[in-house]
Design a protein around this motif. Sequence first.
Motif, mmCIF file in Angstrom:
data_model
loop_
_atom_site.group_PDB
_atom_site.id
_atom_site.type_symbol
_atom_site.label_atom_id
_atom_site.label_comp_id
_atom_site.label_asym_id
_atom_site.label_seq_id
_atom_site.Cartn_x
_atom_site.Cartn_y
_atom_site.Cartn_z
ATOM 1 N N UNK A 62 0.838 -1.204 0.000
ATOM 2 C CA UNK A 62 0.000 0.000 0.000
ATOM 3 C C UNK A 62 0.871 1.251 0.000
ATOM 4 N N UNK A 63 1.841 1.306 0.907
ATOM 5 C CA UNK A 63 2.690 2.498 1.011
ATOM 6 C C UNK A 63 3.661 2.590 -0.163
ATOM 7 N N UNK A 64 4.070 1.441 -0.711
ATOM 8 C CA UNK A 64 4.939 1.462 -1.886
ATOM 9 C C UNK A 64 4.221 2.115 -3.065
ATOM 10 N N UNK A 65 2.982 1.713 -3.309
ATOM 11 C CA UNK A 65 2.212 2.307 -4.408
ATOM 12 C C UNK A 65 1.871 3.761 -4.122
ATOM 13 N N UNK A 92 2.866 6.791 -6.608
ATOM 14 C CA UNK A 92 1.914 7.811 -7.046
ATOM 15 C C UNK A 92 2.432 9.214 -6.775
ATOM 16 N N UNK A 93 3.139 9.406 -5.658
ATOM 17 C CA UNK A 93 3.715 10.715 -5.340
ATOM 18 C C UNK A 93 4.766 11.141 -6.361
ATOM 19 N N UNK A 131 4.029 2.168 -12.963
ATOM 20 C CA UNK A 131 2.733 2.768 -13.303
ATOM 21 C C UNK A 131 1.923 1.829 -14.188
ATOM 22 N N UNK A 132 2.568 1.304 -15.243
ATOM 23 C CA UNK A 132 1.846 0.431 -16.171
ATOM 24 C C UNK A 132 1.471 -0.898 -15.524
ATOM 25 N N UNK A 158 -2.209 4.257 -4.657
ATOM 26 C CA UNK A 158 -1.552 4.862 -5.817
ATOM 27 C C UNK A 158 -2.302 6.107 -6.274
ATOM 28 N N UNK A 159 -3.617 6.026 -6.346
ATOM 29 C CA UNK A 159 -4.413 7.178 -6.779
ATOM 30 C C UNK A 159 -4.254 8.352 -5.815
ATOM 31 N N UNK A 160 -4.268 8.065 -4.509
ATOM 32 C CA UNK A 160 -4.111 9.139 -3.523
ATOM 33 C C UNK A 160 -2.749 9.806 -3.648
ATOM 34 N N UNK A 161 -1.702 9.003 -3.832
ATOM 35 C CA UNK A 161 -0.364 9.565 -4.004
ATOM 36 C C UNK A 161 -0.280 10.425 -5.250
ATOM 37 N N UNK A 162 -0.915 9.979 -6.328
ATOM 38 C CA UNK A 162 -0.883 10.720 -7.586
ATOM 39 C C UNK A 162 -1.567 12.084 -7.433
ATOM 40 N N UNK A 163 -2.654 12.144 -6.647
ATOM 41 C CA UNK A 163 -3.337 13.416 -6.421
ATOM 42 C C UNK A 163 -2.468 14.350 -5.581
ATOM 43 N N UNK A 164 -1.846 13.830 -4.524
ATOM 44 C CA UNK A 164 -1.003 14.664 -3.656
ATOM 45 C C UNK A 164 0.259 15.131 -4.372
ATOM 46 N N UNK A 165 0.655 14.431 -5.443
ATOM 47 C CA UNK A 165 1.853 14.842 -6.187
ATOM 48 C C UNK A 165 1.658 16.189 -6.860
ATOM 49 N N UNK A 166 0.406 16.613 -7.027
ATOM 50 C CA UNK A 166 0.123 17.905 -7.660
ATOM 51 C C UNK A 166 0.062 19.042 -6.647
ATOM 52 N N UNK A 167 0.320 18.752 -5.363
ATOM 53 C CA UNK A 167 0.248 19.779 -4.334
ATOM 54 C C UNK A 167 1.641 20.181 -3.875
ATOM 55 N N UNK A 168 1.708 21.299 -3.148
ATOM 56 C CA UNK A 168 2.992 21.762 -2.624
ATOM 57 C C UNK A 168 3.475 20.934 -1.439
ATOM 58 N N UNK A 169 2.657 19.969 -0.992
ATOM 59 C CA UNK A 169 3.031 19.141 0.156
ATOM 60 C C UNK A 169 3.678 17.824 -0.264
ATOM 61 N N UNK A 170 3.907 17.668 -1.567
ATOM 62 C CA UNK A 170 4.402 16.401 -2.102
ATOM 63 C C UNK A 170 5.651 15.908 -1.372
ATOM 64 N N UNK A 171 6.679 16.758 -1.267
ATOM 65 C CA UNK A 171 7.953 16.316 -0.701
ATOM 66 C C UNK A 171 7.844 16.034 0.795
#
Length: 662
Positions: A64-67, A71-72, A157-158, A246-259
């Motif tokens: 779970x955390x790996x995906x 996503x991040x 991803x694929x 994975x989906x949650x990480x992908x959404x957070x990757x678009x925010x300034x909190x990613x890192x």
Amino acid sequence: MAEHALTQLLMLLGATVTVVLLFQKLRIPPSLAYLAVGVALGANTAGPVVSEHYIRIIAEYGIVFLLFTIGLSYSVSQIYALRHTILSLGTAQVVLTTIIVGLAAWLIGVPAAAAFVIGAVFAQSSSTIIIRQLTDQNEAQSRHGRLGITLSVFQDITAVPFIVIIPVLGVAAAHQITGELGLALLKAGIALVLVLIVGRYLLKPLFHLVAERRSAELFTLTVLFVSLLAAWTTEALGLSMAFGAFLAGMILADTEFKHQVDATIRPFRDVLVGLFFVSVGMLFNPEVLLEIWPEALAGASFLIITKLLIVTIITRLSGIDLATAFRTGIVLSVGGEFGFALLTIGIESGTIGGLIAQTVLMSVLISMLISPFLMHHSDYLANRLFVQKSKVDNQELMGTGQPSDLGDHVIICGYGRTGQVVGAFLEKEGIPFLGLELDPSIVQEARLAGHAVYCADGANREVLENAGLASTSILIITHNDLASSLQTLRIVQSIRPDLKTIVRTNNDRFEQELRNAGATEVIPETLETGLLIASHLLLSLKVPGRKVARYLADQRRKRYPMLKEIFRSDVDTLLDENPDAEILHAIRVFEGDPGVNKTIEQLIAPYSRIAVSALVRNNNRVKDPEPDIRLTSDDVLVVLGPQSEIDSLQLEMTGIEPTRGA
């Protein structure tokens, strides 16, 4: 009961620490260490046994955390920008490998569903092994290295659709698969839309609210809650928990909190992923090894050869030269840790099991042991198979112009900090120079940026002769190796006793010895530093400048930028305690990279502390290029700025995370 659980936990932690330390000392990937711990403490081997039940429950959250962190690494916008690479090379490699391997397995009698799982498992490659091996070989920034790393990360991803498909194959009868698969894909679409909506309207405001509290504990709890809530959502829809993460990480990757999110989740991920690999190791049964070893070797060979051929062909068809395509194929021929995750999902869903699963597991393990050796010798193999083309590519990568072509130039022995400062002044005056440096990471960066620097020992007679000692105008030694400096001076005296030589030394204790060996000028570092400090102090105290003081103060102010423009070795970068320390870094873009066709101004506009030092195009170095210049394929942009901003810029230009210090 509690005492027994504590005993098992201590046994697990003790064995893991011991084996990981041993494997790291032997430079073997930690993932293999965790697998070895699982084999040793599993029920299938003699000796102490750790209960698999609790480990499997906890290990599931490792995936779970790996995906979530994968996503991040890729936001929706980044995936869209890199869609051509994903849809062409990335997807083609995974799809073709899955089809060819799956079809081959089915033809030899493996059930269709299990054959599909085998194909999916074999399609994965280990990003960890690839990045580490290429970094050790100083090839992470080479063209085949960049392609290999990019495709290995894209595989993660694929491979996400496999997480949705494989459980369906295990629970559905043959005539129900189409309907069940369609329903699963529909649920995946619903989950995607749901997470996108929640992420856009709830996640960003939530993290803003949490960040305002300035509480590390609250931030950590929020990250765990969000990742696990997304996992629970997809599980409630009958899908994998990993897909939601994975989906949650992908959404957070678009925010300034990613890192900050990535830094928060990483310790949990590393520990739990380690436990996941321990649980995979527990699946292995050594008793059947004697029975399946021929099939395992054949499987590993088939895995390596098939992926090598597929990647070489599709990469060559994309317009990349054959030698680079072949070396990229070797890089991606390794099996991957994510394949173990897919295999575990297949076993838990009943899609695959028994001796077939054991054979697949061993095949992937063998490939992970063999492929680093192949990567290490990929240059030799490519040169043997594609001699002429390989030589041309190396010349294009390293730049034209051999040492023997130079004349009336300066030879700089040692291209570290001091050598680069000297080179900067020479370049400013238009004086040709040639650098000799033994640190390959500095040489690679310097050559990529268009400097005439070679990985060679300046204390070697043949090296100096090849560097044009007979025609050089002056030689300067900037390193601190006294024995090497003395040897270089002796060689110079035997060939060019009239040549002017300047030598840097730590202090004046060895000044006379160096002069006796033939040094024309010796610069004791401590005395020169004292002079500069004294000049700065007098200016701070507003002592009248006079001509010399004014000149020294002016030169010191002008040298500040040059002193910061330093190509740094990987060791320097790792040991630097200041994350905002400025470095000089060369970034190359290839065909299909996001940075191609963008102007320099567009690329560096978001980064207030990054300055462009030079642009290298067709082996021509342009100092301080115009901001409206658009980058083309194979351009190298040399930038100065903080490590963190440069890493972000490189990710934006190339689409892959920097591998420095990996």
